[in-house]
Design a protein around this motif. Sequence first.
Motif, PDB file in Angstrom:
ATOM      1  N   ARG A 161       0.808  -1.211   0.000  1.00 35.55           N
ATOM      2  CA  ARG A 161       0.000   0.000   0.000  1.00 35.55           C
ATOM      3  C   ARG A 161       0.846   1.268   0.000  1.00 35.55           C
ATOM      4  O   ARG A 161       0.544   2.243  -0.669  1.00 35.55           O
ATOM      5  CB  ARG A 161      -0.914  -0.010   1.232  1.00 35.55           C
ATOM      6  N   GLU A 162       1.940   1.250   0.782  1.00 40.49           N
ATOM      7  CA  GLU A 162       2.769   2.441   0.900  1.00 40.49           C
ATOM      8  C   GLU A 162       3.770   2.573  -0.237  1.00 40.49           C
ATOM      9  O   GLU A 162       4.646   3.446  -0.208  1.00 40.49           O
ATOM     10  CB  GLU A 162       3.534   2.407   2.237  1.00 40.49           C
ATOM     11  N   ALA A 163       3.669   1.700  -1.259  1.00 38.19           N
ATOM     12  CA  ALA A 163       4.712   1.630  -2.282  1.00 38.19           C
ATOM     13  C   ALA A 163       4.856   2.930  -3.062  1.00 38.19           C
ATOM     14  O   ALA A 163       5.959   3.275  -3.487  1.00 38.19           O
ATOM     15  CB  ALA A 163       4.417   0.479  -3.248  1.00 38.19           C
ATOM     16  N   GLY A 164       3.765   3.655  -3.268  1.00 42.07           N
ATOM     17  CA  GLY A 164       3.854   4.883  -4.055  1.00 42.07           C
ATOM     18  C   GLY A 164       4.788   5.901  -3.442  1.00 42.07           C
ATOM     19  O   GLY A 164       5.678   6.433  -4.105  1.00 42.07           O
ATOM     20  N   ARG A 165       4.619   6.143  -2.139  1.00 45.88           N
ATOM     21  CA  ARG A 165       5.500   7.099  -1.475  1.00 45.88           C
ATOM     22  C   ARG A 165       6.923   6.577  -1.393  1.00 45.88           C
ATOM     23  O   ARG A 165       7.883   7.332  -1.550  1.00 45.88           O
ATOM     24  CB  ARG A 165       4.972   7.397  -0.069  1.00 45.88           C
ATOM     25  N   ALA A 166       7.058   5.274  -1.161  1.00 48.27           N
ATOM     26  CA  ALA A 166       8.393   4.688  -1.089  1.00 48.27           C
ATOM     27  C   ALA A 166       9.097   4.786  -2.433  1.00 48.27           C
ATOM     28  O   ALA A 166      10.299   5.071  -2.503  1.00 48.27           O
ATOM     29  CB  ALA A 166       8.299   3.221  -0.664  1.00 48.27           C
ATOM     30  N   ALA A 167       8.345   4.566  -3.516  1.00 50.05           N
ATOM     31  CA  ALA A 167       8.941   4.643  -4.849  1.00 50.05           C
ATOM     32  C   ALA A 167       9.415   6.051  -5.148  1.00 50.05           C
ATOM     33  O   ALA A 167      10.489   6.253  -5.735  1.00 50.05           O
ATOM     34  CB  ALA A 167       7.932   4.186  -5.906  1.00 50.05           C
ATOM     35  N   ALA A 168       8.628   7.055  -4.742  1.00 46.83           N
ATOM     36  CA  ALA A 168       9.026   8.440  -4.990  1.00 46.83           C
ATOM     37  C   ALA A 168      10.304   8.789  -4.237  1.00 46.83           C
ATOM     38  O   ALA A 168      11.207   9.435  -4.775  1.00 46.83           O
ATOM     39  CB  ALA A 168       7.892   9.379  -4.585  1.00 46.83           C
ATOM     40  N   LEU A 169      10.390   8.345  -2.978  1.00 47.18           N
ATOM     41  CA  LEU A 169      11.598   8.602  -2.199  1.00 47.18           C
ATOM     42  C   LEU A 169      12.789   7.861  -2.796  1.00 47.18           C
ATOM     43  O   LEU A 169      13.888   8.415  -2.932  1.00 47.18           O
ATOM     44  CB  LEU A 169      11.385   8.175  -0.750  1.00 47.18           C
ATOM     45  N   ALA A 170      12.575   6.581  -3.167  1.00 46.52           N
ATOM     46  CA  ALA A 170      13.662   5.795  -3.755  1.00 46.52           C
ATOM     47  C   ALA A 170      14.150   6.431  -5.047  1.00 46.52           C
ATOM     48  O   ALA A 170      15.358   6.454  -5.326  1.00 46.52           O
ATOM     49  CB  ALA A 170      13.193   4.362  -4.013  1.00 46.52           C
ATOM     50  N   ALA A 171      13.222   6.961  -5.834  1.00 45.64           N
ATOM     51  CA  ALA A 171      13.614   7.594  -7.100  1.00 45.64           C
ATOM     52  C   ALA A 171      14.496   8.812  -6.859  1.00 45.64           C
ATOM     53  O   ALA A 171      15.459   9.049  -7.594  1.00 45.64           O
ATOM     54  CB  ALA A 171      12.370   7.978  -7.894  1.00 45.64           C
ATOM     55  N   ARG A 172      14.179   9.591  -5.827  1.00 43.64           N
ATOM     56  CA  ARG A 172      15.007  10.762  -5.521  1.00 43.64           C
ATOM     57  C   ARG A 172      16.406  10.346  -5.091  1.00 43.64           C
ATOM     58  O   ARG A 172      17.406  10.964  -5.489  1.00 43.64           O
ATOM     59  CB  ARG A 172      14.348  11.601  -4.422  1.00 43.64           C
TER      60      ARG A 172
END
Length: 420
Positions: A161-172
């Motif tokens: 569920r939290e993958a969207g925010r985690a993906a954005a942080l990981a991308a940065r």
Amino acid sequence: MPESEHRMPFEGRRLLVVSTNYAPELTGPGPYAAQLAEHWARSGAETHVLTGMPHYPSWRTEAPYRGVWRADEERSGVQVHRRRHYVPPRQGVLRRGVFEASVLAHGLTAPPAQRPDAVIAQMPGLASGVIGARLARRHRVPYIPVVRNLTGVAAARSGIREAGRAAALAARVERYALGAATLVGVIHESLVPRVTAHGVDPGRIRLVPNWSRTQAPSADRAATRARLGWRDDVPVVLHSGTMGRKQGLEVLVDAARLAPDIRVVLMGDGDQRDALLARAPGLPNLDFLPPAGADEFTDILAAADVLVVTQCASVRGTGVPSKLTSYFVSGRPVVASVADGGGAAQEVQRSGAGLLVAPEDPAAVLAAVRKLFEEPAAADRLGAHGPLYVARHLSREAGLARFDALLGEVFDEAGESHRR
């Protein structure tokens, strides 16, 4: 190229390899980091590795390293510096974040004391990329991240569920780590668009494919099958490697349930092993085997009728599973239950050693397996393409030579910059 022909360019150099995973881990990125570091050590370079405690793929710290905060050891001529980190017993966004943070904190606060001439980091994970970039900047030396996968992509497609925010942080974080690079290595061309999306100039990207880490099978196939209890009249479908979320191994559990006349074997370990066991209570045609040792690994692969690589349907363009090089060496046909157009699909097509089927479709997997078992001559022809492909494109010598060329280019460029 004989080893002696490319020793001299790095004689007297001091190299630092940053990799969360390293030997004695037998699967994943660890063995590649070890073989690369050992190669450079044999070539005369003073080679150091900053790594974690062995824990993969079981996600349990190996017994000799439990409770150890720091360890400095020599392995095959390489100076290995291990730093303790959190090991999550189960995967999840929060736990993975704590894992990466602990690797990053200890790696940056207690790196090797010696100043390197270049820093090479394996990605994933995120921490390795940041550590590599920061240490290279601290010492003002070239930095080369080697992209085997991208954590942001994996997080976005994990189904958590939290993958969207985690993906954005990981991308940065990935953008920072890649943006600091002198040159970027990628193990497959399918990763190039992902890297350029982080702002990397395509002209700064170099292809450094995985090589085959395993030897050709040597044991008698019938004897190996007999030892494992595999009957000749029952097709054996084998998956070897990590049992994680992105592998989508539920498709093989469901295939075993649909086809009691086919034996499905899952060989390896990972954080999803218990969940897979719970999905398959009492299935007599489904076996779970521990990871095989190097002395028998390819013999077991060669004893199977079909080798399977699986991925979740959402996994696309995230690199090539390292197991494929071992599959090809074994000489057995491969069924790839993966997204069309991804790195795994491209590699199976390029090798000519297997069949592609839709991901997460047990019926499609079973249809391909039955086709190969019922047409043994065709299956043997497909399987024979694997060793030929390895010999032409995936030999260890060729793989290491590509890394030598990458490192040599970086040193040449650094020399030119210094002269300017």
